[in-house]
Design a protein around this motif. Structure first.
Motif, short mmCIF file in Angstrom:
data_model
loop_
_atom_site.label_atom_id
_atom_site.label_comp_id
_atom_site.label_asym_id
_atom_site.label_seq_id
_atom_site.Cartn_x
_atom_site.Cartn_y
_atom_site.Cartn_z
N ALA A 10 36.15 47.63 -24.57
CA ALA A 10 35.07 48.03 -25.46
C ALA A 10 34.88 47.11 -26.65
CB ALA A 10 35.33 49.45 -25.95
N ILE A 11 35.66 46.04 -26.71
CA ILE A 11 35.58 45.12 -27.85
C ILE A 11 34.32 44.25 -27.76
CG2 ILE A 11 36.66 43.12 -28.94
CD1 ILE A 11 39.38 44.36 -28.21
N HIS A 12 33.65 44.12 -28.89
CA HIS A 12 32.47 43.26 -29.01
C HIS A 12 32.77 42.15 -30.01
CE1 HIS A 12 29.96 46.24 -26.97
NE2 HIS A 12 30.50 47.15 -27.74
N THR B 54 48.59 55.08 -24.37
CA THR B 54 49.18 54.62 -23.10
C THR B 54 48.67 53.21 -22.80
OG1 THR B 54 47.35 55.42 -21.73
CG2 THR B 54 49.15 56.99 -22.20
N PRO B 55 49.35 52.48 -21.94
CA PRO B 55 48.85 51.15 -21.56
C PRO B 55 47.45 51.21 -20.95
CG PRO B 55 51.14 51.39 -20.92
CD PRO B 55 50.69 52.75 -21.38
N ASP B 56 47.16 52.23 -20.15
CA ASP B 56 45.83 52.35 -19.55
C ASP B 56 44.76 52.59 -20.63
OD1 ASP B 56 46.73 51.94 -16.98
OD2 ASP B 56 46.85 54.09 -16.50
N PHE B 57 45.08 53.43 -21.61
CA PHE B 57 44.12 53.68 -22.69
C PHE B 57 43.88 52.41 -23.50
CE2 PHE B 57 42.97 55.25 -26.96
CZ PHE B 57 41.74 55.79 -26.62
N ALA C 287 44.06 49.40 -22.41
CA ALA C 287 43.23 48.52 -21.58
C ALA C 287 41.76 48.92 -21.68
CB ALA C 287 43.71 48.56 -20.14
N GLU C 288 41.49 50.22 -21.71
CA GLU C 288 40.11 50.71 -21.86
C GLU C 288 39.55 50.31 -23.22
OE1 GLU C 288 38.02 52.15 -19.57
OE2 GLU C 288 39.66 51.57 -18.23
N VAL D 189 42.83 46.54 -31.66
CA VAL D 189 43.26 47.52 -30.66
C VAL D 189 44.22 48.53 -31.30
CG1 VAL D 189 44.59 47.85 -28.54
CG2 VAL D 189 42.85 46.05 -28.67
N ASN D 190 45.16 48.05 -32.11
CA ASN D 190 46.10 48.97 -32.76
C ASN D 190 45.37 49.95 -33.67
OD1 ASN D 190 48.41 47.92 -31.54
ND2 ASN D 190 48.74 46.43 -33.16
N ALA D 191 44.42 49.47 -34.45
CA ALA D 191 43.66 50.35 -35.35
C ALA D 191 42.81 51.34 -34.57
CB ALA D 191 42.79 49.52 -36.29
N ALA D 192 42.17 50.88 -33.51
CA ALA D 192 41.32 51.76 -32.70
C ALA D 192 42.15 52.83 -31.99
CB ALA D 192 40.53 50.94 -31.68
N VAL D 193 43.32 52.46 -31.50
CA VAL D 193 44.19 53.43 -30.84
C VAL D 193 44.69 54.45 -31.86
CG1 VAL D 193 46.42 53.72 -29.69
CG2 VAL D 193 44.84 51.96 -28.91
N GLN D 194 45.08 54.00 -33.04
CA GLN D 194 45.52 54.94 -34.08
C GLN D 194 44.41 55.93 -34.40
OE1 GLN D 194 46.96 52.80 -37.51
NE2 GLN D 194 48.54 51.77 -36.32
N HIS D 195 43.17 55.45 -34.52
CA HIS D 195 42.03 56.34 -34.79
C HIS D 195 41.84 57.32 -33.64
CE1 HIS D 195 38.00 57.75 -35.75
NE2 HIS D 195 37.63 57.39 -34.54
N ALA D 196 41.86 56.82 -32.41
CA ALA D 196 41.62 57.68 -31.24
C ALA D 196 42.69 58.76 -31.10
CB ALA D 196 41.55 56.83 -29.98
N VAL D 197 43.93 58.42 -31.39
CA VAL D 197 45.03 59.38 -31.31
C VAL D 197 44.91 60.43 -32.43
CG1 VAL D 197 47.54 59.64 -31.56
CG2 VAL D 197 46.61 57.84 -30.08
N ALA D 198 44.71 59.96 -33.66
CA ALA D 198 44.69 60.86 -34.81
C ALA D 198 43.45 61.75 -34.85
CB ALA D 198 44.78 60.05 -36.10
N VAL D 199 42.31 61.20 -34.49
CA VAL D 199 41.05 61.93 -34.65
C VAL D 199 40.58 62.60 -33.36
CG1 VAL D 199 38.61 61.68 -35.28
CG2 VAL D 199 40.36 60.45 -36.56
N HIS D 200 40.77 61.90 -32.24
CA HIS D 200 40.20 62.39 -30.98
C HIS D 200 41.23 62.99 -30.03
CE1 HIS D 200 36.31 60.77 -32.08
NE2 HIS D 200 36.89 59.62 -32.38
#
Length: 63
Positions: free
Chosen positions: A55-57, A45-48, A50-51, A29-40
């Motif tokens: 999406a984890i598989h 946020t806590p809600d993000f 949670a989303e 989750v930490n890595a995915a959030v860092q990617h989403a913030v930096a790239v997208h």
């Protein structure tokens, strides 16, 4: 157990093809959030987070 998130599952104008995998859910989750913030331009946020968790598989990302 290995877990992953595949950015291809989230529609975006840039058609991102990044997949991120980790053995630990919090690390993933930490890595995915860092990617989403930096790239997208998302906001960490806590809600993000949670989303992202929804999406984890289990397993490894498909080729």
């Amino acid at each position: 157990m290995r877990r992953y998130i595949d950015c291809r599952e989230f529609p975006s104008e840039m058609k991102c093809t990044v997949a991120i995998a980790a053995d630990n859910e919090d690390e993933l989750v930490n890595a995915a959030v860092q990617h989403a913030v930096a790239v997208h331009g998302e906001h960490d946020t806590p809600d993000f987070r949670a989303e992202i968790r929804k999406a984890i598989h289990i397993g490894s990302p498909p080729a």
